[in-house]
Each structure stands twice: as structure tokens, then as C-alpha cells.
Design an enzyme around this catalytic site. Structure first.
Site, mmCIF file in Angstrom:
data_model
loop_
_atom_site.group_PDB
_atom_site.id
_atom_site.type_symbol
_atom_site.label_atom_id
_atom_site.label_comp_id
_atom_site.label_asym_id
_atom_site.label_seq_id
_atom_site.Cartn_x
_atom_site.Cartn_y
_atom_site.Cartn_z
ATOM 1 N N TYR A 104 0.856 -1.191 0.000
ATOM 2 C CA TYR A 104 0.000 0.000 0.000
ATOM 3 C C TYR A 104 0.886 1.233 0.000
ATOM 4 C CZ TYR A 104 -2.995 3.767 1.615
ATOM 5 O OH TYR A 104 -3.660 4.963 1.706
ATOM 6 N N GLU A 189 -3.273 7.369 -4.401
ATOM 7 C CA GLU A 189 -3.175 6.127 -3.622
ATOM 8 C C GLU A 189 -3.087 4.927 -4.551
ATOM 9 O OE1 GLU A 189 -5.802 4.833 0.094
ATOM 10 O OE2 GLU A 189 -6.701 4.163 -1.776
#
Ligand code: GDP
Ligand code: MN
Length: 377
Positions: A104, A189
Site C-alpha cells: 500500500y 493512492e
């Protein structure tokens, strides 16, 4: 907030050289075979709903297919979905890569520290909110030099990768920083950022462009916002109307009073479900229109909290009474009004003669509406 669908985010990624799976957007099953061919997407492939809500993987909005026919079928099924209230109009078809690890990474703004913030975790592929704090590395970035070498190395370490994969992450971070700055993003993101062989590839993309910079990005002018259908109607009528999760409708005037009203309701155990800011409306018709829109959101109770300044109390009361007459009996809800200020006595008289509860004390009126909505008072 201009939230971009995954494929638009990936278009930006491509422009900045972020490694991506081969892919193409389609809008009908008939386009699938052509898309696989023209974009050179090998089988098996991944079919992904292009909606703004997350959790597609868990929610059946990401599918895999190993033949063209399966890909067409999955596309048909996904296009028929309404995912978390959003109709699926576009589907992204991509090559299915063999994932070794899911990471992530994101760049966003830390509003309390007033600095850009990088977040990294070796536990990607799940919602970051569910990842343990201890597994997330946060690095505040000095915006002037930007994301510099030692900061990038801290992030690389957070992933626990070495060798060519580490080099690939380092390179990616530099590109993400450029996207963040040059595209006026408030969020960039990647979840998951997948380790595939000796490099990392962005399997997902979430990019939000700053509203205040939207004028610099005419290319996103046609991006649908994530407004609800009622919010969309309200916008066309120039009514400030926002839907939330609770069950109490709030009508107030001015952003300050509206926000304060939401806070006080919450303080007394109420849950605001929709709020409407009448602003400086001086037109009973507009009040009626706004009120009817609120009725369509089916609140359990409505709290009207008005300070009469430019907006006179009697104008609001007249509009409200007229609106209540137009709401079908079956859809009526309890209404508690608190109107103070200019022409207060006239306004209260109009409300009372129409049988609407009108109180002047804030606490008392908030408790009354919370009770009427079936909540704790
Ligand atoms: P989200 O759930 O809405 O965030 O959608 P994602 O784009 O993150 O996809 C959900 C999941 O699908 C990912 O976490 C992956 O596990 C899986 N996935 C997506 N693309 C690929 C791919 O190319 N190969 C494989 N093996 N899995 C993929
Ligand atoms: Mn994702």
C-alpha cells in the site's frame, strides 16, 4: 473534490511512467474482444467496475476471466451491477498479473500538520483503515525539496523489499510525488501496489484532484461527482443540500449555523441525515422547493433552525407551511421549528396556526426533534 475513476487515475499514471498492467475501458460486452486485441491484453484477464466506491474486490465488482467469452460475460454482469448505489457504466479490462506481494502506498495532505504525507504499508490489498497502525509507516514531506532520497528510503524499508524491487519502488515514489504536485492532487493512492517479478506495478489507482485547482484541469470537466441523485437535483436548483447517514433532516441558514446545528444534534444523540442551507433566501417559493427536496430524502423528523436576518422568519414560515401542504400525508414527518430574529413573532404565529411545533430554546428544540426521530433525547 474531483474523485477520479481508476482508469482516469491510471491514465495519469501512464503519463508519468508509473508501471501499469495493460488495459482498456469498455462500455459494453460487444467491445470486449476488440479491446483485448487492440490493447494487447493477454488471457487470463481482470474485469473491474469503474465506480468511485472502494471495496470492489470483496463486493464482486472485480472478476477474472480466462476466455474471451468469460470476459464478455463478466463485463455484462458487472455492467448490470449497482455498486453501493452507483450504476456501473464503464468497465476496465486488464491483463491478470501474477502477484507476489501486495503493498500500500499513498500521498495525501496532513491537514493538522499542514504538510504532504506519505503512507506506506507492507500489508496492501485490504482497506488501509483495517491495517494495524504499527504496520503503517508515515513520512511527513517538506514540500519545497519534495520527496527526497532519505524519505523515499524510509518508505522502501517499510515495504521490506530489497534489490531491484526496492529500486523499482524508489523510482515509483519519485513519479508519484510529481503526480501529486503537478496534477494538484489531494490524494494519490495505490492499493494494491503489486510486486510482480522484479518490479512493482500499480494494480489500482485512486486520485483525487483538489477542488480549488479544478479550473487548471479542464480535462476532468466531464467527471461526474459522487453526488446522490437528490444532491444532483439540488445543485441544478442551486440549493445547498447534502445527504448524510442519519435520519434527521436539518434546515438552517448560513454555513455557520448549519454546521453548529449538526453538532448540537449530534451532541444530544441525534443523527443528521440530510441538511439544507437556505442561505439568504428571501423567496417563499425557494423555501418550498428546498423543503420538498428534503421530504424526498424521507427523514424521520425535521429540525428547522433559522436565524432571521436577511431571510425573514415569516418568509421561511410561509414557505414551510406551503411545502408541508404539498407533502403527501403518508410521507409527513414530525417537524420542530426554531426561528429567531427578524419578524420572529409573525413567523411563529404562521407556524403555530399551521400546527407546527415552534420552540425558541435551542436545547429544548433539539431534544424534541431527537425524540421525534426515535433517538435518545
Ligand atoms: P478495490 O477492492 O475496489 O480496491 O479494487 P482493486 O483494484 O484493489 O482490486 C481488488 C483486488 O483484486 C486486488 O487487491 C487484487 O487482489 C485483485 N486484482 C486486481 N488486479 C489483479 C491482477 O492483475 N492480478 C491478480 N492476481 N489479482 C488482481
Ligand atoms: Mn484497491
Amino acid at each position: 473534490m474531483v474523485k477520479l475513476a481508476e482508469w482516469r487515475g491510471k491514465e495519469i499514471f501512464r503519463k508519468y511512467g508509473v508501471p501499469l498492467p495493460r488495459g482498456q475501458v469498455v462500455r459494453s460486452p460487444a467491445e470486449v474482444a476488440g479491446a483485448l486485441q487492440s490493447a494487447g491484453i493477454p488471457l487470463p484477464c481482470v474485469i473491474k467496475a469503474q465506480v468511485l466506491a472502494g471495496g470492489r474486490g470483496k463486493g464482486g465488482a472485480v472478476r477474472f476471466a480466462s476466455t474471451v467469452a468469460e470476459a464478455e460475460e463478466a463485463t455484462r454482469a458487472i455492467l448490470a451491477l449497482e455498486f453501493k448505489g452507483e450504476k456501473v457504466r464503464e468497465v476496465l479490462i486488464e491483463e491478470k498479473l501474477p502477484i507476489a506481494r501486495e503493498l500500500y502506498v499513498s500521498l495525501t495532505l496532513d491537514r493538522s500538520r499542514r504538510l504532504p504525507l506519505a503512507m506506506a504499508s507492507g500489508q496492501g490489498g485490504v482497506e488501509i483503515e483495517t491495517v494495524d497502525e504499527s504496520a503503517i509507516t508515515r513520512v511527513l514531506i517538506d514540500p519545497f525539496p519534495g520527496l527526497v532520497g532519505y524519505e523515499r528510503r524510509r518508505l522502501v524499508q517499510a515495504f521490506g523489499v530489497t534489490g531491484p524491487v526496492a529500486k523499482s519502488v524508489d523510482d515509483l515514489l519519485g513519479r508519484l510525488w510529481r503526480i501529486f504536485v503537478e496534477e494538484d492532487a489531494e490524494l494519490v493512492e495505490i492499493n494494491p501496489l503489486a510486486v510482480v517479478g522484479e518490479r512493482v506495478v500499480a494494480l489500482d489507482a485512486k486520485v483525487i484532484i483538489e477542488d480549488d485547482a479544478a479550473f487548471r484541469h479542464p480535462e476532468f470537466g466531464d467527471v461526474r461527482d459522487d453526488r446522490t441523485p437528490l444532491e444532483e437535483i439540488a445543485r441544478e436548483k442551486e440549493i445547498a443540500f447534502v445527504q448524510l447517514d442519519g435520519n434527521i433532516g436539518v434546515i438552517a441558514n448560513g454555513a455557520g449555523l448549519t454546521m453548529a446545528t449538526l453538532d448540537v444534534l449530534a451532541e444530544f444523540g441525534g443523527k443528521p441525515g440530510v441538511f439544507l442551507d437556505l442561505g439568504g433566501t428571501d423567496d417563499p417559493k425557494k423555501v418550498t422547493e428546498a423543503f420538498l427536496l428534503m421530504a424526498q430524502a424521507k427523514p424521520a423528523a425535521v429540525f428547522l433552525n433559522i436565524f432571521g436576518g436577511v431571510t425573514r422568519c415569516d418568509t421561511v414560515a410561509t414557505g414551510l407551511v406551503e411545502a408541508m401542504r404539498q407533502v403527501p400525508d403518508a410521507e409527513r414527518f414530525p417537524l420542530v421549528a426554531r426561528i429567531r430574529g427578524n419578524n420572529e413573532a409573525e413567523g411563529v404565529a404562521i407556524l403555530r396556526s399551521a400546527g407546527i411545533t415552534s420552540l425558541s430554546d435551542l436545547k429544548e428544540s433539539v431534544q424534541a426533534v431527537v425524540a421525534a426521530a426515535g433517538g435518545r433525547a
